[in-house]
Structures are given as structure tokens and as C-alpha cells.
Design a protein around this motif. Structure first.
Motif, PDB file in Angstrom:
ATOM      1  N   GLY A 148     -14.946   9.535   2.567  1.00 54.65           N
ATOM      2  CA  GLY A 148     -13.903  10.527   2.831  1.00 54.65           C
ATOM      3  C   GLY A 148     -12.866  10.024   3.822  1.00 54.65           C
ATOM      4  N   VAL A 149     -13.342   9.388   4.895  1.00 47.07           N
ATOM      5  CA  VAL A 149     -12.409   8.861   5.899  1.00 47.07           C
ATOM      6  C   VAL A 149     -11.555   7.751   5.297  1.00 47.07           C
ATOM      7  CG1 VAL A 149     -12.167   7.866   8.203  1.00 47.07           C
ATOM      8  CG2 VAL A 149     -14.080   9.378   7.710  1.00 47.07           C
ATOM      9  N   ALA A 150     -12.172   6.902   4.471  1.00 45.01           N
ATOM     10  CA  ALA A 150     -11.444   5.794   3.868  1.00 45.01           C
ATOM     11  C   ALA A 150     -10.371   6.294   2.896  1.00 45.01           C
ATOM     12  CB  ALA A 150     -12.408   4.858   3.156  1.00 45.01           C
ATOM     13  N   ILE A 151     -10.681   7.323   2.121  1.00 41.72           N
ATOM     14  CA  ILE A 151      -9.675   7.895   1.228  1.00 41.72           C
ATOM     15  C   ILE A 151      -8.535   8.484   2.046  1.00 41.72           C
ATOM     16  CG2 ILE A 151      -9.225   9.709  -0.472  1.00 41.72           C
ATOM     17  CD1 ILE A 151     -12.135   9.301  -1.433  1.00 41.72           C
ATOM     18  N   MET A 152      -8.875   9.158   3.142  1.00 43.87           N
ATOM     19  CA  MET A 152      -7.839   9.696   4.030  1.00 43.87           C
ATOM     20  C   MET A 152      -6.937   8.579   4.536  1.00 43.87           C
ATOM     21  SD  MET A 152      -6.929   9.889   7.484  1.00 43.87           S
ATOM     22  CE  MET A 152      -8.433   9.562   8.399  1.00 43.87           C
ATOM     23  N   ALA A 153      -7.550   7.464   4.977  1.00 46.29           N
ATOM     24  CA  ALA A 153      -6.762   6.357   5.514  1.00 46.29           C
ATOM     25  C   ALA A 153      -5.905   5.715   4.432  1.00 46.29           C
ATOM     26  CB  ALA A 153      -7.694   5.325   6.143  1.00 46.29           C
ATOM     27  N   ALA A 154      -6.458   5.572   3.225  1.00 48.65           N
ATOM     28  CA  ALA A 154      -5.701   4.960   2.130  1.00 48.65           C
ATOM     29  C   ALA A 154      -4.506   5.817   1.735  1.00 48.65           C
ATOM     30  CB  ALA A 154      -6.614   4.737   0.925  1.00 48.65           C
ATOM     31  N   THR A 155      -4.698   7.134   1.670  1.00 46.60           N
ATOM     32  CA  THR A 155      -3.584   8.005   1.301  1.00 46.60           C
ATOM     33  C   THR A 155      -2.555   8.082   2.431  1.00 46.60           C
ATOM     34  OG1 THR A 155      -4.893   9.950   1.986  1.00 46.60           O
ATOM     35  CG2 THR A 155      -4.881   9.376  -0.358  1.00 46.60           C
ATOM     36  N   ALA A 156      -3.017   7.993   3.686  1.00 50.38           N
ATOM     37  CA  ALA A 156      -2.062   7.945   4.803  1.00 50.38           C
ATOM     38  C   ALA A 156      -1.213   6.686   4.718  1.00 50.38           C
ATOM     39  CB  ALA A 156      -2.802   7.999   6.135  1.00 50.38           C
ATOM     40  N   TRP A 157      -1.864   5.558   4.394  1.00 53.68           N
ATOM     41  CA  TRP A 157      -1.161   4.281   4.303  1.00 53.68           C
ATOM     42  C   TRP A 157      -0.099   4.295   3.208  1.00 53.68           C
ATOM     43  CZ3 TRP A 157      -0.758   0.405   7.519  1.00 53.68           C
ATOM     44  CH2 TRP A 157      -0.274  -0.823   7.072  1.00 53.68           C
ATOM     45  N   THR A 158      -0.358   5.027   2.129  1.00 52.15           N
ATOM     46  CA  THR A 158       0.585   5.077   1.009  1.00 52.15           C
ATOM     47  C   THR A 158       1.488   6.302   1.052  1.00 52.15           C
ATOM     48  OG1 THR A 158      -1.114   6.142  -0.376  1.00 52.15           O
ATOM     49  CG2 THR A 158      -0.930   3.745  -0.499  1.00 52.15           C
ATOM     50  N   SER A 159       1.427   7.069   2.137  1.00 57.74           N
ATOM     51  CA  SER A 159       2.316   8.221   2.270  1.00 57.74           C
ATOM     52  C   SER A 159       3.678   7.777   2.779  1.00 57.74           C
ATOM     53  CB  SER A 159       1.713   9.246   3.238  1.00 57.74           C
ATOM     54  OG  SER A 159       1.838   8.810   4.591  1.00 57.74           O
ATOM     55  N   ARG A 160       4.612   8.713   2.781  1.00 57.73           N
ATOM     56  CA  ARG A 160       5.958   8.388   3.256  1.00 57.73           C
ATOM     57  C   ARG A 160       6.076   8.465   4.779  1.00 57.73           C
ATOM     58  NH1 ARG A 160       9.325  12.733   4.368  1.00 57.73           N
ATOM     59  NH2 ARG A 160       8.380  14.794   4.107  1.00 57.73           N
ATOM     60  N   PHE A 161       5.002   8.865   5.441  1.00 56.47           N
ATOM     61  CA  PHE A 161       5.045   8.914   6.903  1.00 56.47           C
ATOM     62  C   PHE A 161       5.030   7.495   7.456  1.00 56.47           C
ATOM     63  CE2 PHE A 161       2.809  12.986   5.833  1.00 56.47           C
ATOM     64  CZ  PHE A 161       3.899  13.801   6.121  1.00 56.47           C
ATOM     65  N   PRO A 162       5.559   7.296   8.661  1.00 55.70           N
ATOM     66  CA  PRO A 162       5.680   5.938   9.208  1.00 55.70           C
ATOM     67  C   PRO A 162       4.353   5.182   9.173  1.00 55.70           C
ATOM     68  CG  PRO A 162       6.862   7.495  10.592  1.00 55.70           C
ATOM     69  CD  PRO A 162       6.087   8.311   9.600  1.00 55.70           C
ATOM     70  N   ARG A 163       4.351   4.047   8.509  1.00 58.65           N
ATOM     71  CA  ARG A 163       3.114   3.288   8.314  1.00 58.65           C
ATOM     72  C   ARG A 163       2.571   2.759   9.635  1.00 58.65           C
ATOM     73  NH1 ARG A 163       4.731   0.498   4.225  1.00 58.65           N
ATOM     74  NH2 ARG A 163       3.813   1.896   2.705  1.00 58.65           N
ATOM     75  N   TYR A 164       3.453   2.415  10.565  1.00 65.74           N
ATOM     76  CA  TYR A 164       2.984   1.846  11.822  1.00 65.74           C
ATOM     77  C   TYR A 164       2.713   2.917  12.866  1.00 65.74           C
ATOM     78  CZ  TYR A 164       4.001  -2.520   9.600  1.00 65.74           C
ATOM     79  OH  TYR A 164       3.986  -3.565   8.715  1.00 65.74           O
ATOM     80  N   ARG A 165       2.709   4.160  12.452  1.00 67.48           N
ATOM     81  CA  ARG A 165       2.232   5.258  13.293  1.00 67.48           C
ATOM     82  C   ARG A 165       1.120   6.003  12.539  1.00 67.48           C
ATOM     83  NH1 ARG A 165       8.159   7.248  14.748  1.00 67.48           N
ATOM     84  NH2 ARG A 165       8.642   5.568  13.280  1.00 67.48           N
ATOM     85  N   THR A 166       1.479   6.811  11.572  1.00 70.07           N
ATOM     86  CA  THR A 166       0.460   7.564  10.841  1.00 70.07           C
ATOM     87  C   THR A 166      -0.489   6.650  10.074  1.00 70.07           C
ATOM     88  OG1 THR A 166       1.907   9.491  10.643  1.00 70.07           O
ATOM     89  CG2 THR A 166       0.098   9.326   9.069  1.00 70.07           C
ATOM     90  N   GLY A 167       0.036   5.631   9.403  1.00 70.72           N
ATOM     91  CA  GLY A 167      -0.817   4.725   8.634  1.00 70.72           C
ATOM     92  C   GLY A 167      -1.786   3.958   9.504  1.00 70.72           C
ATOM     93  N   ILE A 168      -1.276   3.328  10.555  1.00 71.80           N
ATOM     94  CA  ILE A 168      -2.133   2.584  11.481  1.00 71.80           C
ATOM     95  C   ILE A 168      -3.098   3.528  12.196  1.00 71.80           C
ATOM     96  CG2 ILE A 168      -2.135   1.282  13.647  1.00 71.80           C
ATOM     97  CD1 ILE A 168      -1.451  -0.430  11.266  1.00 71.80           C
ATOM     98  N   GLY A 169      -2.632   4.730  12.530  1.00 74.90           N
ATOM     99  CA  GLY A 169      -3.510   5.700  13.187  1.00 74.90           C
ATOM    100  C   GLY A 169      -4.700   6.058  12.328  1.00 74.90           C
ATOM    101  N   ALA A 170      -4.476   6.244  11.022  1.00 79.63           N
ATOM    102  CA  ALA A 170      -5.579   6.564  10.117  1.00 79.63           C
ATOM    103  C   ALA A 170      -6.539   5.391  10.003  1.00 79.63           C
ATOM    104  CB  ALA A 170      -5.028   6.943   8.742  1.00 79.63           C
ATOM    105  N   MET A 171      -6.004   4.170   9.987  1.00 78.51           N
ATOM    106  CA  MET A 171      -6.864   2.982   9.942  1.00 78.51           C
ATOM    107  C   MET A 171      -7.711   2.893  11.220  1.00 78.51           C
ATOM    108  SD  MET A 171      -6.327   1.354   7.089  1.00 78.51           S
ATOM    109  CE  MET A 171      -5.089   1.103   5.796  1.00 78.51           C
ATOM    110  N   ALA A 172      -7.123   3.216  12.362  1.00 80.32           N
ATOM    111  CA  ALA A 172      -7.861   3.193  13.629  1.00 80.32           C
ATOM    112  C   ALA A 172      -8.979   4.227  13.618  1.00 80.32           C
ATOM    113  CB  ALA A 172      -6.915   3.438  14.795  1.00 80.32           C
ATOM    114  N   PHE A 173      -8.706   5.403  13.046  1.00 83.00           N
ATOM    115  CA  PHE A 173      -9.723   6.447  12.918  1.00 83.00           C
ATOM    116  C   PHE A 173     -10.904   5.909  12.114  1.00 83.00           C
ATOM    117  CE2 PHE A 173     -10.052  11.278  12.853  1.00 83.00           C
ATOM    118  CZ  PHE A 173     -11.389  11.291  12.492  1.00 83.00           C
TER     119      PHE A 173
END
Length: 222
Positions: A148-173
Motif C-alpha cells: 500500500g505504501v509503495a503504491i502511494m509512493a509510485a502514484t505520488a511520483w507520477t502525479s503532477r505535484f512537484p516531484r522533488y517535494r511530494t514525490g521525494i516525500g512519499a519515497m522517504a515515507f
């Protein structure tokens, strides 16, 4: 547009950072008790309130709910137990996935797409390796939660939100959870993971919130 132009409650953002960063002192000293549980939840909880104050549409309310369930999970993990806390976090991850799918990036480069596809199986493999010595039920729960966490991180990474904020934040989680399993499974000493889990988790939540909220609030103001 200036930062002050979209942020309705900067003081709440700063208070959340103080709450979350200062809690590492309790982690380091291994403190426990009701006041400590509240301290633990204060960081993400205040970020959730800040997010709600800046919510101007459905997506804004969704990210506020994500942070609210995160704060609830922080409290439940210690006050009630791991299953209750994990359930709260899982609910937040589901809401986050919905939010990120609603805000998919229009186009992705080949490496970005490859990372998104590889992230989930790679995280599951790592979780299995870290927990394979545990009881079957616990290992299954850890792997399912990691998915579940990995799917969240993958969808965050491919979202339109800033990758080096929201995307990296999800990866850190995601990384913070894997370090928890590493500590619990004995792959790494808890004296090592102590320095990694909370900073990655709280830093990830803060980055997720900042990237999503700033994007949505600025758009709403035009």
C-alpha cells in the motif's frame, strides 16, 4: 505570486515543523506515556490543520485527510497498538492514492515511468527479505502494508505535484517503513534505525504536504 499570497496560516506550518522535529528528542531518549504520544502526533497533526486551512477544493480536502489519518496513526501506534495505527495509516494511503490518481502527470519520461512500475515489486521484495524470519502472519501483514505504501509512493511520483517535494516525500515515507522492518527483523540495529525512521517519516510527510498544498492553493488563487 508571493508565498504569503496563498498561505493562510504559515504559523501552523511552522508549529507543525517544531512539533515534528522536536519529537526526535523523545525518540532519542526513548520516552513513553500519554504526553509523549500527543507530542508524537503534534507534528503531522498541526500540518493537517495547516493543510485544511489552505484547502480550497476537493483535492485540498483530500490531502488534509491524508495528513489527519497520518497523525491519528502516529498516536494509535503507541496508545493502542500496531494494528490500529497501521489501519489509520492504510486509510490515509488509500486517500492519497485517490488524490494522486486524480492529479496524474500529463506525460512521463521513460526513466520516470520505469521507476513507478519497479517501485512496488522492489519494495515488496525488500519487505519480504527483511521480515522472512518473522511469523507468517506478521510477515504477510508487513508485506501487504508495504504494498500500500509503495503504491502511494509510485502514484505520488507520477502525479503532477512537484516531484522533488511530494514525490521525494512519499519515497522517504516508504523508506522509513522499510527501516522499521529492518530494525524489527534484526537486519539493522535499532540504535541505527533510531536515527533514520522518524526523520525520514516526518520529513516525508512535511514534503508531501508542502508540495501538494502549495500547488493546489496557488492554482485556486489564480
Amino acid at each position: 505570486m508571493s508565498e504569503q499570497g496563498w498561505d493562510r496560516a504559515r504559523w501552523l506550518w511552522l508549529a507543525g515543523l517544531v512539533g515534528g522535529i522536536s519529537y526526535f528528542a523523545a525518540v532519542y531518549m526513548r520516552l513513553d506515556g500519554p504526553a509523549i504520544w500527543a507530542w508524537k502526533a503534534s507534528g503531522v497533526g498541526l500540518l493537517a490543520v495547516w493543510t485544511a486551512m489552505n484547502a480550497r477544493n476537493t483535492d485540498g480536502r483530500l490531502i488534509a485527510a491524508v495528513l489527519a489519518f497520518g497523525a491519528l496513526g502516529d498516536w494509535l501506534l503507541d496508545a493502542v497498538g500496531m494494528l490500529a495505527g497501521a489501519a489509520a495509516f492504510a486509510t490515509g494511503h488509500l486517500i492519497a492514492i485517490i488524490l494522486y490518481l486524480r492529479n496524474r502527470r500529463a506525460s512521463l519520461t521513460a526513466p520516470q515511468r520505469a521507476l513507478a512500475w519497479l517501485l512496488v515489486p522492489l519494495a515488496l521484495l525488500i519487505a519480504w527479505g527483511l521480515t522472512r524470519g518473522a511469523e507468517a502472519a506478521l510477515m504477510g501483514a508487513a508485506i501487504a502494508y508495504t504494498g500500500g505504501v509503495a503504491i502511494m509512493a509510485a502514484t505520488a511520483w507520477t502525479s503532477r505535484f512537484p516531484r522533488y517535494r511530494t514525490g521525494i516525500g512519499a519515497m522517504a515515507f516508504l523508506a522509513s517503513d522499510l527501516f522499521i522492518f529492518a530494525g524489527e527483523g534484526g537486519t539493522l540495529s535499532k540504535d541505527v534505525t533510531l536515527w533514520l525512521v522518524w526523520p525520514l517519516y516526518f520529513g516525508g510527510q512535511a514534503l508531501i504536504a508542502w508540495g501538494a498544498v502549495s500547488t493546489l492553493a496557488k492554482e485556486a488563487r489564480g
